[in-house]
Design a protein around this motif. Structure first.
Motif, PDB file in Angstrom:
ATOM      1  N   UNK A 167      -4.778  -7.237 -11.344  1.00  0.00           N
ATOM      2  CA  UNK A 167      -5.018  -6.076 -10.484  1.00  0.00           C
ATOM      3  C   UNK A 167      -3.694  -5.366 -10.215  1.00  0.00           C
ATOM      4  N   UNK A 168      -3.782  -4.124  -9.776  1.00  0.00           N
ATOM      5  CA  UNK A 168      -2.580  -3.352  -9.461  1.00  0.00           C
ATOM      6  C   UNK A 168      -1.889  -3.998  -8.256  1.00  0.00           C
ATOM      7  N   UNK A 169      -0.607  -4.221  -8.402  1.00  0.00           N
ATOM      8  CA  UNK A 169       0.145  -4.871  -7.323  1.00  0.00           C
ATOM      9  C   UNK A 169      -0.003  -4.087  -6.026  1.00  0.00           C
ATOM     10  N   UNK A 170      -0.352  -4.804  -4.957  1.00  0.00           N
ATOM     11  CA  UNK A 170      -0.538  -4.164  -3.658  1.00  0.00           C
ATOM     12  C   UNK A 170      -1.961  -3.762  -3.357  1.00  0.00           C
ATOM     13  N   UNK A 171      -2.861  -3.917  -4.339  1.00  0.00           N
ATOM     14  CA  UNK A 171      -4.262  -3.525  -4.133  1.00  0.00           C
ATOM     15  C   UNK A 171      -4.960  -4.498  -3.185  1.00  0.00           C
ATOM     16  N   UNK A 172      -6.014  -4.005  -2.558  1.00  0.00           N
ATOM     17  CA  UNK A 172      -6.888  -4.826  -1.726  1.00  0.00           C
ATOM     18  C   UNK A 172      -8.244  -4.893  -2.410  1.00  0.00           C
ATOM     19  N   UNK A 173      -8.778  -6.079  -2.547  1.00  0.00           N
ATOM     20  CA  UNK A 173     -10.078  -6.245  -3.202  1.00  0.00           C
ATOM     21  C   UNK A 173     -11.209  -6.155  -2.184  1.00  0.00           C
ATOM     22  N   UNK A 174     -12.097  -5.195  -2.399  1.00  0.00           N
ATOM     23  CA  UNK A 174     -13.305  -5.075  -1.584  1.00  0.00           C
ATOM     24  C   UNK A 174     -14.450  -4.818  -2.559  1.00  0.00           C
ATOM     25  N   UNK A 175     -15.279  -5.810  -2.768  1.00  0.00           N
ATOM     26  CA  UNK A 175     -16.372  -5.677  -3.732  1.00  0.00           C
ATOM     27  C   UNK A 175     -17.257  -4.485  -3.383  1.00  0.00           C
ATOM     28  N   UNK A 176     -17.735  -3.800  -4.404  1.00  0.00           N
ATOM     29  CA  UNK A 176     -18.521  -2.585  -4.204  1.00  0.00           C
ATOM     30  C   UNK A 176     -19.722  -2.815  -3.296  1.00  0.00           C
ATOM     31  N   UNK A 177     -20.363  -3.993  -3.424  1.00  0.00           N
ATOM     32  CA  UNK A 177     -21.562  -4.242  -2.619  1.00  0.00           C
ATOM     33  C   UNK A 177     -21.246  -4.562  -1.151  1.00  0.00           C
ATOM     34  N   UNK A 178     -19.972  -4.730  -0.817  1.00  0.00           N
ATOM     35  CA  UNK A 178     -19.572  -4.993   0.569  1.00  0.00           C
ATOM     36  C   UNK A 178     -18.838  -3.800   1.191  1.00  0.00           C
ATOM     37  N   UNK A 179     -18.529  -2.803   0.368  1.00  0.00           N
ATOM     38  CA  UNK A 179     -17.706  -1.687   0.808  1.00  0.00           C
ATOM     39  C   UNK A 179     -18.293  -0.955   2.011  1.00  0.00           C
ATOM     40  N   UNK A 180     -19.584  -0.700   2.004  1.00  0.00           N
ATOM     41  CA  UNK A 180     -20.218   0.087   3.068  1.00  0.00           C
ATOM     42  C   UNK A 180     -20.031  -0.512   4.462  1.00  0.00           C
ATOM     43  N   UNK A 181     -19.788  -1.818   4.529  1.00  0.00           N
ATOM     44  CA  UNK A 181     -19.633  -2.478   5.832  1.00  0.00           C
ATOM     45  C   UNK A 181     -18.167  -2.632   6.239  1.00  0.00           C
ATOM     46  N   UNK A 182     -17.254  -2.042   5.461  1.00  0.00           N
ATOM     47  CA  UNK A 182     -15.823  -2.267   5.682  1.00  0.00           C
ATOM     48  C   UNK A 182     -15.088  -1.050   6.247  1.00  0.00           C
ATOM     49  N   UNK A 183     -15.798  -0.120   6.825  1.00  0.00           N
ATOM     50  CA  UNK A 183     -15.190   1.109   7.335  1.00  0.00           C
ATOM     51  C   UNK A 183     -14.036   0.842   8.299  1.00  0.00           C
ATOM     52  N   UNK A 184     -14.210  -0.119   9.191  1.00  0.00           N
ATOM     53  CA  UNK A 184     -13.197  -0.394  10.212  1.00  0.00           C
ATOM     54  C   UNK A 184     -11.916  -0.970   9.628  1.00  0.00           C
ATOM     55  N   UNK A 185     -11.947  -1.404   8.376  1.00  0.00           N
ATOM     56  CA  UNK A 185     -10.752  -1.981   7.747  1.00  0.00           C
ATOM     57  C   UNK A 185      -9.820  -0.900   7.202  1.00  0.00           C
ATOM     58  N   UNK A 186     -10.294   0.336   7.155  1.00  0.00           N
ATOM     59  CA  UNK A 186      -9.521   1.413   6.556  1.00  0.00           C
ATOM     60  C   UNK A 186      -8.605   2.071   7.593  1.00  0.00           C
ATOM     61  N   UNK A 187      -7.558   2.782   7.130  1.00  0.00           N
ATOM     62  CA  UNK A 187      -6.570   3.376   8.047  1.00  0.00           C
ATOM     63  C   UNK A 187      -7.194   4.350   9.041  1.00  0.00           C
ATOM     64  N   UNK A 188      -6.562   4.452  10.199  1.00  0.00           N
ATOM     65  CA  UNK A 188      -7.031   5.397  11.214  1.00  0.00           C
ATOM     66  C   UNK A 188      -6.777   6.835  10.771  1.00  0.00           C
ATOM     67  N   UNK A 189      -5.715   7.041  10.002  1.00  0.00           N
ATOM     68  CA  UNK A 189      -5.377   8.391   9.538  1.00  0.00           C
ATOM     69  C   UNK A 189      -6.281   8.785   8.379  1.00  0.00           C
ATOM     70  N   UNK A 190      -7.057   9.837   8.583  1.00  0.00           N
ATOM     71  CA  UNK A 190      -8.028  10.251   7.576  1.00  0.00           C
ATOM     72  C   UNK A 190      -7.398  10.942   6.361  1.00  0.00           C
ATOM     73  N   UNK A 191      -6.092  11.284   6.469  1.00  0.00           N
ATOM     74  CA  UNK A 191      -5.448  11.907   5.325  1.00  0.00           C
ATOM     75  C   UNK A 191      -4.760  10.878   4.425  1.00  0.00           C
ATOM     76  N   UNK A 192      -4.967   9.594   4.700  1.00  0.00           N
ATOM     77  CA  UNK A 192      -4.378   8.541   3.879  1.00  0.00           C
ATOM     78  C   UNK A 192      -4.888   8.659   2.443  1.00  0.00           C
ATOM     79  N   UNK A 193      -3.995   8.633   1.452  1.00  0.00           N
ATOM     80  CA  UNK A 193      -4.445   8.681   0.050  1.00  0.00           C
ATOM     81  C   UNK A 193      -5.054   7.341  -0.351  1.00  0.00           C
ATOM     82  N   UNK A 194      -6.271   7.373  -0.843  1.00  0.00           N
ATOM     83  CA  UNK A 194      -6.991   6.153  -1.231  1.00  0.00           C
ATOM     84  C   UNK A 194      -7.409   6.273  -2.692  1.00  0.00           C
ATOM     85  N   UNK A 195      -7.032   5.287  -3.490  1.00  0.00           N
ATOM     86  CA  UNK A 195      -7.375   5.280  -4.915  1.00  0.00           C
ATOM     87  C   UNK A 195      -8.283   4.092  -5.197  1.00  0.00           C
TER      88      UNK A 195
END
Length: 232
Positions: free
Chosen positions: A43-71
């Protein structure tokens, strides 16, 4: 681009973008949505693994700043789009899908790690090299200095609808073919409609030894020739 992003249409990120951002630790959030077994193989160094089927429940894990670049790194483009819709739906306007996925990252020589990934998202906004704010750009225009060249890197069609007085139009993908028309004795500032293409042109010019900055802001032109530059 502003209208495209506002409509929550999909965006793709290049490996070159990730390579540039990797110089500023934690300045971009890389989310690998593949199966855990695939992630651990590479995986790309520094990446965080969040399986696609669990992503919808992980909103609170994301940055507070909505302009954060997410790839998003996904097993394929369609899977990436599904994850894009979820994250973009939360209001993260700078979300994109990595073009070519992990295979493209490996081919481009990005740092690849094996084993477990980080367990939490770490995001630290960093100033981007060469970036110029809307306020500084407006000050520069007011000075109208003879030793400064402003380059509009939008397409010819876009430039025909309005351009900053005194600027020259060289589309981003034509910059490298027109270096002879850009004097190295001047300060160069590139702009586009959102700053994305301006940054790409900045990188090309920087690599060729120019003293250059790019406008990281939105520009909008009116039918009467007036324009407005605002922070994005």
């Amino acid at each position: 681009m502003p209208a495209w992003k506002k409509a929550k249409n999909p965006l793709v990120a290049s490996t070159k973008y990730l390579d540039v951002m990797a110089k500023f630790k934690n300045s971009v959030v890389v989310v690998d949505t593949r199966e855990q077994s695939a992630v651990e193989k590479g995986h790309i160094e520094g990446a965080v693994a969040i399986a696609a089927d669990k992503l919808a429940s992980m909103k609170d894990a994301f940055p507070a700043k909505k302009d954060a670049p997410i790839v998003i790194v996904a097993p394929d483009y369609q899977a990436g789009l599904a994850s894009f819709d979820i994250i973009r739906g939360w209001g993260y306007k700078n979300t994109s899908v990595l073009k070519g996925g992990i295979a493209a990252a490996e081919k481009a020589g990005l740092a690849i790690a094996k084993g477990a990934t980080a367990t939490e998202i770490a995001y630290v906004p960093k100033p981007i090299p060469g970036a110029m704010s809307a306020a500084k750009f407006n000050e520069l225009l007011a000075q109208n200095a003879a030793d400064t060249m402003i380059i509009d890197v939008r397409t010819e069609d876009e430039a025909e609808s309005g351009m900053i007085t005194g600027a020259i139009n060289i589309p981003t993908d034509e910059i490298s073919d027109n270096l002879a028309d850009i004097p190295k004795g001047k300060k160069i500032v590139t702009y586009c409609s959102t700053g994305i293409r301006a940054e790409m042109a900045y990188l090309t010019l920087k690599d060729n030894g120019y003293k250059v900055n790019f406008l990281k802001a939105d520009t909008a032109f009116n039918d009467d020739g007036t324009f407005k530059v605002t922070e994005n």
